[in-house]
Design a protein around this motif. Structure first.
Motif, PDB file in Angstrom:
ATOM      1  N   VAL A 269      -1.099  -5.165  -8.945  1.00 36.02           N
ATOM      2  CA  VAL A 269      -1.953  -4.179  -9.613  1.00 36.02           C
ATOM      3  C   VAL A 269      -1.766  -2.805  -8.971  1.00 36.02           C
ATOM      4  O   VAL A 269      -1.749  -2.682  -7.738  1.00 36.02           O
ATOM      5  CB  VAL A 269      -3.436  -4.611  -9.541  1.00 36.02           C
ATOM      6  CG1 VAL A 269      -4.343  -3.533 -10.137  1.00 36.02           C
ATOM      7  CG2 VAL A 269      -3.641  -5.947 -10.266  1.00 36.02           C
ATOM      8  N   LEU A 270      -1.614  -1.797  -9.814  1.00 38.11           N
ATOM      9  CA  LEU A 270      -1.649  -0.397  -9.358  1.00 38.11           C
ATOM     10  C   LEU A 270      -3.077   0.100  -9.612  1.00 38.11           C
ATOM     11  O   LEU A 270      -3.434   0.404 -10.748  1.00 38.11           O
ATOM     12  CB  LEU A 270      -0.627   0.435 -10.152  1.00 38.11           C
ATOM     13  CG  LEU A 270      -0.689   1.961 -10.019  1.00 38.11           C
ATOM     14  CD1 LEU A 270      -0.590   2.416  -8.563  1.00 38.11           C
ATOM     15  CD2 LEU A 270       0.409   2.617 -10.850  1.00 38.11           C
ATOM     16  N   PRO A 271      -3.894   0.147  -8.556  1.00 37.37           N
ATOM     17  CA  PRO A 271      -5.293   0.555  -8.761  1.00 37.37           C
ATOM     18  C   PRO A 271      -5.367   2.052  -9.082  1.00 37.37           C
ATOM     19  O   PRO A 271      -4.398   2.787  -8.899  1.00 37.37           O
ATOM     20  CB  PRO A 271      -5.953   0.269  -7.401  1.00 37.37           C
ATOM     21  CG  PRO A 271      -4.938  -0.398  -6.555  1.00 37.37           C
ATOM     22  CD  PRO A 271      -3.593  -0.125  -7.152  1.00 37.37           C
TER      23      PRO A 271
ATOM     24  N   ALA B 278       0.834  -1.215   0.000  1.00 31.78           N
ATOM     25  CA  ALA B 278       0.000   0.000   0.000  1.00 31.78           C
ATOM     26  C   ALA B 278       0.866   1.262   0.000  1.00 31.78           C
ATOM     27  O   ALA B 278       0.514   2.268  -0.615  1.00 31.78           O
ATOM     28  CB  ALA B 278      -0.928  -0.015   1.214  1.00 31.78           C
ATOM     29  N   LYS B 279       2.025   1.203   0.671  1.00 32.40           N
ATOM     30  CA  LYS B 279       2.938   2.347   0.674  1.00 32.40           C
ATOM     31  C   LYS B 279       3.447   2.643  -0.740  1.00 32.40           C
ATOM     32  O   LYS B 279       3.565   3.793  -1.146  1.00 32.40           O
ATOM     33  CB  LYS B 279       4.153   2.052   1.571  1.00 32.40           C
ATOM     34  CG  LYS B 279       3.921   2.360   3.033  1.00 32.40           C
ATOM     35  CD  LYS B 279       5.063   1.848   3.910  1.00 32.40           C
ATOM     36  CE  LYS B 279       6.423   2.441   3.557  1.00 32.40           C
ATOM     37  NZ  LYS B 279       7.497   1.885   4.423  1.00 32.40           N
ATOM     38  N   LEU B 280       3.752   1.560  -1.474  1.00 32.54           N
ATOM     39  CA  LEU B 280       4.211   1.713  -2.859  1.00 32.54           C
ATOM     40  C   LEU B 280       3.147   2.382  -3.717  1.00 32.54           C
ATOM     41  O   LEU B 280       3.434   3.275  -4.517  1.00 32.54           O
ATOM     42  CB  LEU B 280       4.501   0.337  -3.473  1.00 32.54           C
ATOM     43  CG  LEU B 280       5.807  -0.366  -3.223  1.00 32.54           C
ATOM     44  CD1 LEU B 280       5.803  -1.696  -3.973  1.00 32.54           C
ATOM     45  CD2 LEU B 280       6.964   0.480  -3.693  1.00 32.54           C
ATOM     46  N   ILE B 281       1.916   1.910  -3.560  1.00 33.52           N
ATOM     47  CA  ILE B 281       0.818   2.416  -4.390  1.00 33.52           C
ATOM     48  C   ILE B 281       0.545   3.882  -4.054  1.00 33.52           C
ATOM     49  O   ILE B 281       0.386   4.717  -4.954  1.00 33.52           O
ATOM     50  CB  ILE B 281      -0.460   1.563  -4.172  1.00 33.52           C
ATOM     51  CG1 ILE B 281      -0.194   0.081  -4.511  1.00 33.52           C
ATOM     52  CG2 ILE B 281      -1.627   2.128  -4.980  1.00 33.52           C
ATOM     53  CD1 ILE B 281       0.277  -0.209  -5.904  1.00 33.52           C
TER      54      ILE B 281
ATOM     55  N   ARG C 224      -5.174  -5.198   0.222  1.00 35.60           N
ATOM     56  CA  ARG C 224      -4.565  -6.364  -0.439  1.00 35.60           C
ATOM     57  C   ARG C 224      -5.363  -6.745  -1.692  1.00 35.60           C
ATOM     58  O   ARG C 224      -4.794  -6.924  -2.775  1.00 35.60           O
ATOM     59  CB  ARG C 224      -4.572  -7.538   0.558  1.00 35.60           C
ATOM     60  CG  ARG C 224      -4.060  -8.850  -0.013  1.00 35.60           C
ATOM     61  CD  ARG C 224      -4.447 -10.018   0.888  1.00 35.60           C
ATOM     62  NE  ARG C 224      -5.874 -10.287   0.824  1.00 35.60           N
ATOM     63  CZ  ARG C 224      -6.560 -10.984   1.718  1.00 35.60           C
ATOM     64  NH1 ARG C 224      -5.950 -11.503   2.757  1.00 35.60           N
ATOM     65  NH2 ARG C 224      -7.860 -11.184   1.573  1.00 35.60           N
ATOM     66  N   ASP C 225      -6.676  -6.859  -1.520  1.00 30.61           N
ATOM     67  CA  ASP C 225      -7.504  -7.332  -2.629  1.00 30.61           C
ATOM     68  C   ASP C 225      -7.454  -6.386  -3.826  1.00 30.61           C
ATOM     69  O   ASP C 225      -7.558  -6.827  -4.974  1.00 30.61           O
ATOM     70  CB  ASP C 225      -8.945  -7.542  -2.156  1.00 30.61           C
ATOM     71  CG  ASP C 225      -9.064  -8.719  -1.183  1.00 30.61           C
ATOM     72  OD1 ASP C 225      -8.023  -9.333  -0.859  1.00 30.61           O
ATOM     73  OD2 ASP C 225     -10.192  -9.021  -0.747  1.00 30.61           O
ATOM     74  N   SER C 226      -7.285  -5.084  -3.558  1.00 32.37           N
ATOM     75  CA  SER C 226      -7.224  -4.138  -4.683  1.00 32.37           C
ATOM     76  C   SER C 226      -5.898  -4.265  -5.431  1.00 32.37           C
ATOM     77  O   SER C 226      -5.812  -3.905  -6.605  1.00 32.37           O
ATOM     78  CB  SER C 226      -7.451  -2.703  -4.199  1.00 32.37           C
ATOM     79  OG  SER C 226      -6.346  -2.238  -3.438  1.00 32.37           O
ATOM     80  N   MET C 227      -4.865  -4.780  -4.759  1.00 32.56           N
ATOM     81  CA  MET C 227      -3.579  -4.978  -5.439  1.00 32.56           C
ATOM     82  C   MET C 227      -3.527  -6.323  -6.161  1.00 32.56           C
ATOM     83  O   MET C 227      -2.619  -6.584  -6.953  1.00 32.56           O
ATOM     84  CB  MET C 227      -2.422  -4.841  -4.440  1.00 32.56           C
ATOM     85  CG  MET C 227      -2.257  -3.402  -3.942  1.00 32.56           C
ATOM     86  SD  MET C 227      -0.896  -3.203  -2.758  1.00 32.56           S
ATOM     87  CE  MET C 227      -1.659  -3.772  -1.239  1.00 32.56           C
ATOM     88  N   ILE C 228      -4.498  -7.201  -5.887  1.00 33.66           N
ATOM     89  CA  ILE C 228      -4.670  -8.436  -6.661  1.00 33.66           C
ATOM     90  C   ILE C 228      -5.626  -8.153  -7.820  1.00 33.66           C
ATOM     91  O   ILE C 228      -5.586  -8.805  -8.855  1.00 33.66           O
ATOM     92  CB  ILE C 228      -5.210  -9.578  -5.767  1.00 33.66           C
ATOM     93  CG1 ILE C 228      -4.261  -9.862  -4.599  1.00 33.66           C
ATOM     94  CG2 ILE C 228      -5.443 -10.852  -6.577  1.00 33.66           C
ATOM     95  CD1 ILE C 228      -4.806 -10.865  -3.570  1.00 33.66           C
ATOM     96  N   GLY C 229      -6.475  -7.156  -7.628  1.00 34.10           N
ATOM     97  CA  GLY C 229      -7.392  -6.755  -8.690  1.00 34.10           C
ATOM     98  C   GLY C 229      -8.812  -7.267  -8.534  1.00 34.10           C
ATOM     99  O   GLY C 229      -9.626  -7.101  -9.438  1.00 34.10           O
ATOM    100  N   VAL C 230      -9.127  -7.894  -7.402  1.00 33.23           N
ATOM    101  CA  VAL C 230     -10.506  -8.374  -7.214  1.00 33.23           C
ATOM    102  C   VAL C 230     -11.426  -7.267  -6.696  1.00 33.23           C
ATOM    103  O   VAL C 230     -12.647  -7.407  -6.743  1.00 33.23           O
ATOM    104  CB  VAL C 230     -10.599  -9.619  -6.288  1.00 33.23           C
ATOM    105  CG1 VAL C 230     -10.011 -10.840  -6.987  1.00 33.23           C
ATOM    106  CG2 VAL C 230      -9.931  -9.374  -4.955  1.00 33.23           C
TER     107      VAL C 230
END
Lengths: 114, 217
Positions: free
Chosen positions: B182-184, B69-72, B204-210
């Motif tokens: 994934v970069l949301p 999340a820090k990266l994003i 987490r789930d947003s970085m998997i894309g679900v």
């Protein structure tokens, strides 16, 4: 179209009826067992040791009999694969593993009696 | 017992913020014994030490979705960092002090108003562990692995994610050597937010894309 070879057990993309089933979203906390197996694999694959590589782990997991592949938990599959590879490479020998298992069983039954 | 909690979730809807139940699960007694035997033998033979093992477990415990999340969040506020992240994810992660040495390659995929990415590993469970930690159980499940490539919109709907029809859904299949993150899209209504506040939105789930992150609490 030529006949495709049979799909391997681990090759699950699009496979029915799994691809029509709902996904169980239950979150699992990692157990100490899971963490131990994960850490052992990391240490065994570390460049300072290179005892088991990731592709070897995958080959060993993918070679498990299909019923074992579907029955065992994720890190149980890793453990079986690590065991098989350590024997295959001669890092551990079968007799030593059997002796250790016997020793641990005895120790556990003594603890149970105590 | 370890895999014996298969149950359908058809009786109630899943919102993106719903906390899924946490199940207890453990290895079979034979597996527990075998793990202990192998671990003790490897330590006795000097292959690694008990300290090596403990340190590695501590390290993995420190890898969790908050790191990703820090990266994003940094990519959302710093366009130059975003370009570096997209060009070389491991090097960009190292900039933020995330140790990616000995980790398989990672590629970051940017969601846009016209393209959404969904990550799966159909063959096993490849995942950017150095950044996100251990993948969730459902990511490793046969159902997710089978279904994500065949019915991605159905999978997204099950996670409460409904994308407009004109958004292309691109499913990417991770491999042992290349893991996707994934970069949301930065949620609307977050103008002026600082990195720390933005990072809280990145799940987490947003970085998997679900799922997709939202600013709604």
């Amino acid at each position: 179209m030529s006949q495709s070879p049979p799909r391997a057990t681990h090759d699950l993309g699009g496979v029915e009826p799994l691809a029509s089933r709902p996904i169980d979203r239950t979150e699992h906390e990692l157990t100490q067992f899971d963490k131990n197996v994960d850490a052992m694999m990391y240490l065994l694959s570390h460049p300072s040791r290179r005892i088991i590589r990731v592709d070897e782990l995958r080959r060993a997991i993918e070679s498990l009999p299909p019923h074992e592949y579907m029955r065992l938990s994720y890190y149980e599959k890793w453990l079986r694969a690590i065991h098989d590879l350590l024997l295959e490479k001669g890092v551990l020998d079968r007799a030593a593993v059997e002796n250790k298992l016997a020793e641990l069983r005895l120790q556990m039954s003594d603890e149970a009696k105590a | 017992m370890a895999d014996a909690h298969v149950h359908a979730h058809q009786d109630h809807p899943h919102g993106p913020d719903e906390h899924a139940p946490i199940a207890a699960h453990g290895p079979s007694p034979e597996s527990a014994l075998l793990e202990r035997a192998i671990r003790e033998l490897l330590i006795e033979q000097g292959v690694f030490t008990a300290d090596d093992l403990r340190r590695q477990i501590d390290l993995m415990d420190s890898r969790n979705p908050a790191v990703g999340a820090k990266l994003i969040a940094r990519a959302w506020v710093d366009p130059a960092f975003k370009q570096r992240l997209l060009a070389n994810a491991k090097a960009a992660a190292e900039e933020l002090g995330i140790d990616c040495s000995n980790a398989p390659d990672v590629m970051v995929l940017e969601n846009t108003p016209k393209r959404h990415h969904l990550v799966v590993c159909t063959l096993c469970s490849c995942y950017p562990k150095a950044i996100l930690g251990i993948p969730p159980a459902w990511y490793k499940s046969p159902e997710y692995r089978a279904r994500a490539v065949k019915d991605p919109r159905g999978v997204l709907a099950e996670f409460g994610t409904h994308l407009p029809d004109d958004v292309e859904v691109r499913v990417v299949d991770s491999t042992a050597d290349l893991r996707y993150l994934v970069l949301p899209m930065r949620p609307a209504g977050t103008d002026g937010w600082d990195e720390d506040r933005l990072a809280v939105l990145v799940t987490r789930d947003s970085m998997i894309g679900v799922t997709v992150p939202t600013a709604a609490s």
